[in-house]
Design a protein around this motif. Structure first.
Motif, mmCIF file in Angstrom:
data_model
loop_
_atom_site.group_PDB
_atom_site.id
_atom_site.type_symbol
_atom_site.label_atom_id
_atom_site.label_comp_id
_atom_site.label_asym_id
_atom_site.label_seq_id
_atom_site.Cartn_x
_atom_site.Cartn_y
_atom_site.Cartn_z
ATOM 1 N N ASP A 14 0.816 -1.228 0.000
ATOM 2 C CA ASP A 14 0.000 0.000 0.000
ATOM 3 C C ASP A 14 0.844 1.271 0.000
ATOM 4 O O ASP A 14 0.315 2.371 -0.031
ATOM 5 C CB ASP A 14 -0.932 0.004 1.222
ATOM 6 C CG ASP A 14 -0.151 -0.095 2.524
ATOM 7 O OD1 ASP A 14 0.952 -0.676 2.515
ATOM 8 O OD2 ASP A 14 -0.637 0.425 3.557
ATOM 9 N N CYS A 37 2.703 -8.129 -11.313
ATOM 10 C CA CYS A 37 2.423 -6.781 -10.803
ATOM 11 C C CYS A 37 1.091 -6.257 -11.342
ATOM 12 O O CYS A 37 0.335 -5.586 -10.631
ATOM 13 C CB CYS A 37 3.561 -5.833 -11.162
ATOM 14 S SG CYS A 37 5.097 -6.204 -10.282
ATOM 15 N N ARG A 38 0.803 -6.592 -12.606
ATOM 16 C CA ARG A 38 -0.459 -6.167 -13.223
ATOM 17 C C ARG A 38 -1.641 -6.806 -12.481
ATOM 18 O O ARG A 38 -2.639 -6.157 -12.200
ATOM 19 C CB ARG A 38 -0.471 -6.577 -14.697
ATOM 20 C CG ARG A 38 -1.444 -5.797 -15.566
ATOM 21 C CD ARG A 38 -1.166 -6.027 -17.033
ATOM 22 N NE ARG A 38 -1.474 -7.392 -17.431
ATOM 23 C CZ ARG A 38 -2.686 -7.802 -17.790
ATOM 24 N NH1 ARG A 38 -3.702 -6.958 -17.809
ATOM 25 N NH2 ARG A 38 -2.905 -9.052 -18.140
ATOM 26 N N GLN A 39 -1.472 -8.096 -12.149
ATOM 27 C CA GLN A 39 -2.535 -8.807 -11.419
ATOM 28 C C GLN A 39 -2.737 -8.216 -10.027
ATOM 29 O O GLN A 39 -3.822 -8.313 -9.460
ATOM 30 C CB GLN A 39 -2.178 -10.288 -11.287
ATOM 31 C CG GLN A 39 -1.818 -10.940 -12.602
ATOM 32 C CD GLN A 39 -2.819 -11.982 -13.049
ATOM 33 O OE1 GLN A 39 -3.513 -12.572 -12.246
ATOM 34 N NE2 GLN A 39 -2.882 -12.207 -14.354
ATOM 35 N N LEU A 40 -1.667 -7.625 -9.483
ATOM 36 C CA LEU A 40 -1.752 -6.998 -8.167
ATOM 37 C C LEU A 40 -2.399 -5.616 -8.234
ATOM 38 O O LEU A 40 -2.611 -4.972 -7.209
ATOM 39 C CB LEU A 40 -0.349 -6.869 -7.553
ATOM 40 C CG LEU A 40 0.296 -8.178 -7.077
ATOM 41 C CD1 LEU A 40 1.801 -7.987 -6.856
ATOM 42 C CD2 LEU A 40 -0.370 -8.673 -5.791
ATOM 43 N N GLY A 41 -2.688 -5.161 -9.445
ATOM 44 C CA GLY A 41 -3.338 -3.859 -9.598
ATOM 45 C C GLY A 41 -2.379 -2.689 -9.559
ATOM 46 O O GLY A 41 -2.800 -1.537 -9.379
ATOM 47 N N HIS A 96 0.275 0.106 -11.069
ATOM 48 C CA HIS A 96 0.575 0.811 -12.313
ATOM 49 C C HIS A 96 1.902 0.282 -12.857
ATOM 50 O O HIS A 96 2.784 -0.151 -12.091
ATOM 51 C CB HIS A 96 0.691 2.312 -12.067
ATOM 52 C CG HIS A 96 -0.630 2.981 -11.881
ATOM 53 N ND1 HIS A 96 -1.575 3.046 -12.880
ATOM 54 C CD2 HIS A 96 -1.165 3.631 -10.807
ATOM 55 C CE1 HIS A 96 -2.637 3.707 -12.435
ATOM 56 N NE2 HIS A 96 -2.419 4.058 -11.171
#
Ligand code: HPA
Ligand code: ZN
Length: 327
Positions: free
Chosen positions: A160, A186-190, A192
């Protein structure tokens, strides 16, 4: 001539600043003394004289050596606060700071020490200076995919505290594809996604950063001009390019500022922004970059200044409500 006043006074976002690249020689010496670290330069002047770069790697060698004085939470805090004061002076309303955890964890500095100092500085800058900011964690592309995954794992307890990930360090021979799987995670983690591409590397790296890594912005990207089809695509899709004019001249991407292609990229309809990259090493912060660019490229005028500032706000990852206040 009112142009300098306009350039300096307009509210702007900085989207390409490596916080370790804001470490001024004076602070390197002060932190070396505070931490009992020895550095192979006799004086601030001798260190600054070593800042004569021939390419990206010649800079990176000195940049990683400079970062070796950073050991404690307060070192990271002091470094970032010094940057935020410079940003405030240049009317930067929002900055998205790259940081390179591997440069520190590989020296035994805990990930938490790094991110705690940077987080506290960001909170202090908002409270005391009214400067908004966010962190983007960069993977060093000269290191392995496995090392990037390890870094991501170390970052997870602090997920966060940063808004995205990037890719930096030596570009040639380290194509975006090398990090396809870690960026997918990282994309799956939302998070940027951004990546350095087309600084020293070929236009093809810009294409794979977009198509394989699925990045939302390209850092640098100036070598896109080697592919007319790519230029057309970048214009059509309005992919932001975080261009760093003083950096490009210092690292010999362009011989002189009057040879820089920033004006041509704007003319082609690309979503160009101006940024400082590593301001302590490349000769200045945001307004110095605007001054040098507009001096070197006299075809640029007030209309371009306005577009560049607006682009920086629109291309930021700030909340839409904040962007509306800055435009
Ligand atoms: N390019 C690649 N890596 C970097 C840079 C840069 O301009 N600055 C700091 N790390
Ligand atoms: Zn950079």
């Amino acid at each position: 001539d009112k142009l300098p006043g306009l350039l300096h006074g307009m509210p702007k976002c900085e989207l390409h600043i490596h916080i370790e690249g804001s470490l001024e020689p004076e602070l390197i010496f002060a932190l070396a003394q505070r931490n009992g670290v020895t550095i192979p330069y006799a004086s601030v002047e001798a260190l600054r004289e070593a800042y004569a770069f021939t390419d990206l790697q010649s800079f990176l060698d000195i940049y990683y050596a400079g970062a070796s004085v950073l050991l404690k939470e307060e070192d990271f805090f002091d470094m970032a606060m010094a940057y935020f004061h410079r940003a405030k002076a240049d009317n930067v309303v929002h900055a998205e700071l790259f940081f390179d955890p591997q440069t520190h964890t590989d020296r035994g500095v805990p990930f938490q020490t790094v991110i705690d100092g940077l987080t506290r500085a960001g909170e202090t800058a908002q409270r005391e200076l009214g400067v908004s900011s966010a962190l983007i964690m960069c993977f060093l592309r000269h290191l392995s995919e496995e090392a990037a995954f390890e870094t991501l794992a170390q970052a997870m307890p602090f997920k966060d505290r940063f808004i995205g990930v990037g890719l930096d360090s030596g570009e040639r021979g380290n194509p975006p594809e090398k990090f396809a799987r870690v960026f997918e995670q990282c994309r799956q983690l939302g998070l940027h996604l951004v990546a350095h591409a087309g600084e020293e590397g070929p236009a093809a790296y810009i294409e794979t950063a977009l198509d394989v890594l699925k990045v939302e912005r390209i850092d640098h990207g100036v070598r896109c001009v080697e592919s007319p089809a790519l230029v057309e695509r970048l214009a059509r899709e309005q992919v932001p390019l975080t261009v760093c004019p003083l950096s490009n001249v210092k690292l010999c991407v362009f011989d002189t500022m009057d040879r820089h292609n920033l004006a041509a990229l704007l003319e082609a309809g690309l979503k160009v922004t101006v940024n400082s990259d590593d301001p302590a090493y490349f000769g200045g912060y945001m307004n110095a970059n605007f001054d040098a660019t507009f001096d070197g490229l006299p075809q640029l005028g007030p209309r371009h200044a306005y577009v560049l500032a607006r682009n920086s706000i629109e291309a930021s990852f700030a909340a839409e409500s904040a962007k509306a206040e800055w435009i």
